[in-house]
Scaffold this active site. Structure first.
Site, mmCIF file in Angstrom:
data_model
loop_
_atom_site.group_PDB
_atom_site.id
_atom_site.type_symbol
_atom_site.label_atom_id
_atom_site.label_comp_id
_atom_site.label_asym_id
_atom_site.label_seq_id
_atom_site.Cartn_x
_atom_site.Cartn_y
_atom_site.Cartn_z
ATOM 1 N N THR A 101 0.811 -1.184 0.094
ATOM 2 C CA THR A 101 0.029 -0.037 0.248
ATOM 3 C C THR A 101 0.890 1.188 0.117
ATOM 4 O O THR A 101 1.831 1.281 0.439
ATOM 5 C CB THR A 101 -0.821 0.063 1.393
ATOM 6 O OG1 THR A 101 -1.929 -1.078 0.902
ATOM 7 C CG2 THR A 101 -1.749 1.404 1.049
ATOM 8 N N GLY A 102 0.417 2.430 -0.754
ATOM 9 C CA GLY A 102 1.311 3.693 -0.638
ATOM 10 C C GLY A 102 1.520 3.839 -2.174
ATOM 11 O O GLY A 102 1.239 3.088 -2.922
ATOM 12 N N GLY A 137 6.077 -0.881 0.245
ATOM 13 C CA GLY A 137 7.042 0.438 0.759
ATOM 14 C C GLY A 137 7.319 0.559 2.134
ATOM 15 O O GLY A 137 6.804 -0.404 2.778
ATOM 16 N N GLU A 145 -0.822 -5.162 6.272
ATOM 17 C CA GLU A 145 0.515 -5.268 5.802
ATOM 18 C C GLU A 145 1.395 -6.242 6.753
ATOM 19 O O GLU A 145 1.882 -7.297 6.108
ATOM 20 C CB GLU A 145 1.096 -3.738 5.860
ATOM 21 C CG GLU A 145 0.640 -2.918 4.703
ATOM 22 C CD GLU A 145 1.073 -1.449 4.755
ATOM 23 O OE1 GLU A 145 1.338 -1.088 3.841
ATOM 24 O OE2 GLU A 145 1.804 -1.107 5.856
HETATM 25 C C1 5RP Z 1 1.100 2.087 4.149
HETATM 26 C C2 5RP Z 1 2.495 2.107 4.459
HETATM 27 C C3 5RP Z 1 3.433 2.591 3.268
HETATM 28 O O1 5RP Z 1 4.315 1.667 2.506
HETATM 29 C C4 5RP Z 1 4.133 3.692 3.666
HETATM 30 O O2 5RP Z 1 3.194 4.747 4.084
HETATM 31 C C5 5RP Z 1 4.985 4.171 2.125
HETATM 32 O O3 5RP Z 1 4.129 4.819 1.521
HETATM 33 P P1 5RP Z 1 4.445 5.557 0.184
HETATM 34 O O4 5RP Z 1 5.264 4.613 -0.885
HETATM 35 O O5 5RP Z 1 3.510 6.376 -0.298
HETATM 36 O O6 5RP Z 1 5.924 6.578 0.519
HETATM 37 O O7 5RP Z 1 3.060 1.517 5.234
HETATM 38 O O8 5RP Z 1 0.572 1.756 5.371
#
Ligand code: 5RP
Length: 247
Positions: free
Chosen positions: A33-34, A90, A111
């Site tokens: 996610t992200g 991520g 996650e």
């Molecule tokens: C979501 C997460 C994401 O992996 C984390 O926030 C990184 O996000 P991005 O790739 O937008 O920087 O833990 O819960």
């Protein structure tokens, strides 16, 4: 110099593209996610649509599930015995031992579930995420709404100024996770002993999950400009292009 948003978006895409090189036909994937994970899911979707890859996946959030569905990536529902060949996700922060803070996107519970059920967690990040010490990024907790006041008290005693996450900046609505729980972001600034803190947080009733991911990641792909390096605990960074398969 800190990269600007468009440079960061390119770095995320480079890290995602490097991860895609190691996805094989028949793999069952946990989809993160992200924004970096979204870059990966988009590239994966292109490969699936072009008939270059046959894979299935389960997503760590409703947002990633919707994206994967739109792109035609076959999805698998949670079931007994389900394990994933590879999780790609991520992170908000990682250190050289691949200890992670996750949950900035609010998906830490799913996650943690899917990545614990994965044989290999590969982290994909831009150059801003690698830190000498965890804690500058506020540590997210997913909390049962009824437990909120006691969780806030307990976390404050541990030194992490707690802040309940709002739906968005300026909103008076509380953020809700995919499980309809609340998110509390804890400002520790420096987490000198992540293992000890994780243990303390796990003992607070009402915290459904906390955002320290320790001992789960096998490797990270860190993009810096167009270069992508593989980081593994205790080993020197190595260009991702040197690995034909998962490192
Ligand atoms: C979501 C997460 C994401 O992996 C984390 O926030 C990184 O996000 P991005 O790739 O937008 O920087 O833990 O819960």
């Amino acid at each position: 110099m800190t990269p600007d948003q468009s440079q960061l978006a390119l770095e995320k895409r480079h890290a995602a593209a490097a991860a895609l090189r190691w996805v094989r036909d028949g793999m069952l994937l946990s989809l993160g996610t992200g924004s970096t994970s979204a870059a990966f899911i988009n590239l994966l979707g292109e490969a699936v649509q072009a008939g270059k890859l046959r894979v299935q996946g389960t997503a760590t959030s409703l947002a990633s599930e919707n994206l994967a569905r739109q792109l035609g990536i076959p999805l698998v529902e949670p079931c007994r015995g389900l394990r994933f060949d590879l999780a790609v996700d991520g992170a908000d922060e990682l250190d050289g031992q691949l200890r992670l803070i996750k949950g900035g996107g609010g998906a830490l519970l799913r996650e943690k579930l899917l990545e614990t059920a994965s044989d290999y967690l590969l982290v994909i990040v831009d150059s801003t995420k690698l830190v000498p010490q965890l804690g500058r990024f506020p540590l997210p907790l997913e909390v049962v709404p009824f437990a909120l006041p006691w969780v806030m008290d307990a976390v404050e005693k541990l030194g992490g100024a707690p802040q309940v996450r709002m739906a968005h900046t300026g909103s008076d609505q509380l953020y809700r996770s995919d499980q309809n729980n609340l998110l509390v972001d804890c400002y520790f600034n420096v987490i000198s002993d992540p293992e000890h803190l994780m243990h303390q947080l796990q003992n607070i009733p009402g915290i459904v999950e906390q955002g320290l991911f320790l001992g789960l990641a096998k490797a990270a792909l860190i993009a810096n400009g167009e270069e992508v390096q593989v980081i593994r605990p205790g080993q020197a960074p190595t260009p991702a292009s040197e690995f034909a398969d998962l490192p």
